[in-house]
Design a protein around this motif. Structure first.
Motif, PDB file in Angstrom:
ATOM      1  N   VAL A  96      -5.742   7.344   0.524  1.00 40.08           N
ATOM      2  CA  VAL A  96      -6.613   8.273  -0.204  1.00 40.08           C
ATOM      3  C   VAL A  96      -7.658   8.773   0.781  1.00 40.08           C
ATOM      4  N   ARG A 119       4.520   2.425  -1.533  1.00 40.65           N
ATOM      5  CA  ARG A 119       3.510   2.761  -2.553  1.00 40.65           C
ATOM      6  C   ARG A 119       2.123   2.283  -2.139  1.00 40.65           C
ATOM      7  N   THR A 144      -8.240   7.468  -7.274  1.00 40.95           N
ATOM      8  CA  THR A 144      -8.667   6.421  -6.353  1.00 40.95           C
ATOM      9  C   THR A 144      -8.686   5.080  -7.049  1.00 40.95           C
ATOM     10  N   HIS A 195     -12.856  -0.646  -3.224  1.00 41.71           N
ATOM     11  CA  HIS A 195     -12.179   0.467  -2.551  1.00 41.71           C
ATOM     12  C   HIS A 195     -12.457   0.429  -1.043  1.00 41.71           C
ATOM     13  N   GLU A 218       0.797   4.508   0.690  1.00 46.89           N
ATOM     14  CA  GLU A 218       0.343   5.787   0.148  1.00 46.89           C
ATOM     15  C   GLU A 218      -0.977   5.621  -0.604  1.00 46.89           C
ATOM     16  N   ALA A 219      -1.106   4.527  -1.353  1.00 50.25           N
ATOM     17  CA  ALA A 219      -2.340   4.283  -2.106  1.00 50.25           C
ATOM     18  C   ALA A 219      -3.525   4.052  -1.180  1.00 50.25           C
ATOM     19  N   GLU A 229      -6.929   4.171  -9.673  1.00 47.92           N
ATOM     20  CA  GLU A 229      -5.537   3.783  -9.918  1.00 47.92           C
ATOM     21  C   GLU A 229      -4.902   3.238  -8.642  1.00 47.92           C
ATOM     22  N   ASN A 230      -5.142   3.900  -7.532  1.00 54.33           N
ATOM     23  CA  ASN A 230      -4.583   3.450  -6.259  1.00 54.33           C
ATOM     24  C   ASN A 230      -5.147   2.096  -5.856  1.00 54.33           C
ATOM     25  N   THR A 231      -6.437   1.897  -6.057  1.00 52.53           N
ATOM     26  CA  THR A 231      -7.063   0.621  -5.719  1.00 52.53           C
ATOM     27  C   THR A 231      -6.480  -0.482  -6.587  1.00 52.53           C
ATOM     28  N   ARG A 259      -9.701  -0.652   2.089  1.00 50.13           N
ATOM     29  CA  ARG A 259      -9.334   0.429   3.005  1.00 50.13           C
ATOM     30  C   ARG A 259      -9.927   0.275   4.404  1.00 50.13           C
ATOM     31  N   LEU A 282      -3.499  -0.541  -7.936  1.00 52.64           N
ATOM     32  CA  LEU A 282      -2.134  -0.775  -7.470  1.00 52.64           C
ATOM     33  C   LEU A 282      -2.122  -1.672  -6.238  1.00 52.64           C
ATOM     34  N   VAL A 283      -2.971  -1.369  -5.267  1.00 56.66           N
ATOM     35  CA  VAL A 283      -3.036  -2.178  -4.047  1.00 56.66           C
ATOM     36  C   VAL A 283      -3.383  -3.623  -4.397  1.00 56.66           C
TER      37      VAL A 283
END
Length: 158
Positions: free
Chosen positions: A70, A63, A83, A17, A66-67, A85-87, A21, A89-90
């Motif tokens: 966070v 997407r 978080t 994560h 946006e991910a 799920e977003n990680t 980011r 996806l990225v």
């Protein structure tokens, strides 16, 4: 994406994560903006058939952006699931782009000492050089009892 979800769930310290980011955010953004590492762009170029690849390209880019947005460096407990799920996806979208870049290198779309995509190659190498050892470490230290399925190219005794 299932593989990335499993890896991210093993990462209880949010190392992945933080890396996507902070350390690799701008590189990931460049990968998302580059149509030349987007599979559907090349599918369209090969076939010439009208598709909506440009809409999907923009949708995927949005997407991922946006991910990546966070809040905070480390998410509060209430955002932990989202978080992760977003990680995932990225990582999924990024590795799709890295796979296209790999194919360009292996199948002639990029040439030795060529100038095209050199920055993407360097950034891809840096990202993979950080993430792959981390993925292996997580699998070996926290996921070693998990069933990861059959390897696609298992060892075969002669």
């Amino acid at each position: 994406m299932a593989y990335f979800t499993r890896i991210v769930n093993l990462d209880t310290k949010y190392v992945i994560h933080d890396a996507i980011r902070q350390r690799f955010r701008s590189s990931i953004a460049r990968f998302m903006k580059n149509r030349y590492v987007y599979r559907s762009f090349w599918d369209f170029r090969r076939t010439g058939e009208p598709t909506d690849w440009e809409d999907w390209f923009e949708y995927d880019k949005q997407r991922v952006n946006e991910a990546l947005d966070v809040p905070g460096i480390r998410p509060p407990r209430s955002l932990g699931g989202a978080t992760r799920e977003n990680t995932s996806l990225v990582l999924s979208k990024l590795f799709d782009r890295l796979y296209v870049l790999r194919n360009q290198l292996m199948h002639g779309g990029a040439t030795w000492k060529g100038r095209l995509n050199r920055k993407q190659v360097r950034e891809g190498k840096e990202i993979l050089g950080f993430l792959i050892p981390l993925f292996v470490h997580l699998m070996m230290t926290k996921g070693w009892l998990d069933d990861w399925g059959e390897p696609p190219y298992p060892p075969i005794a002669d």
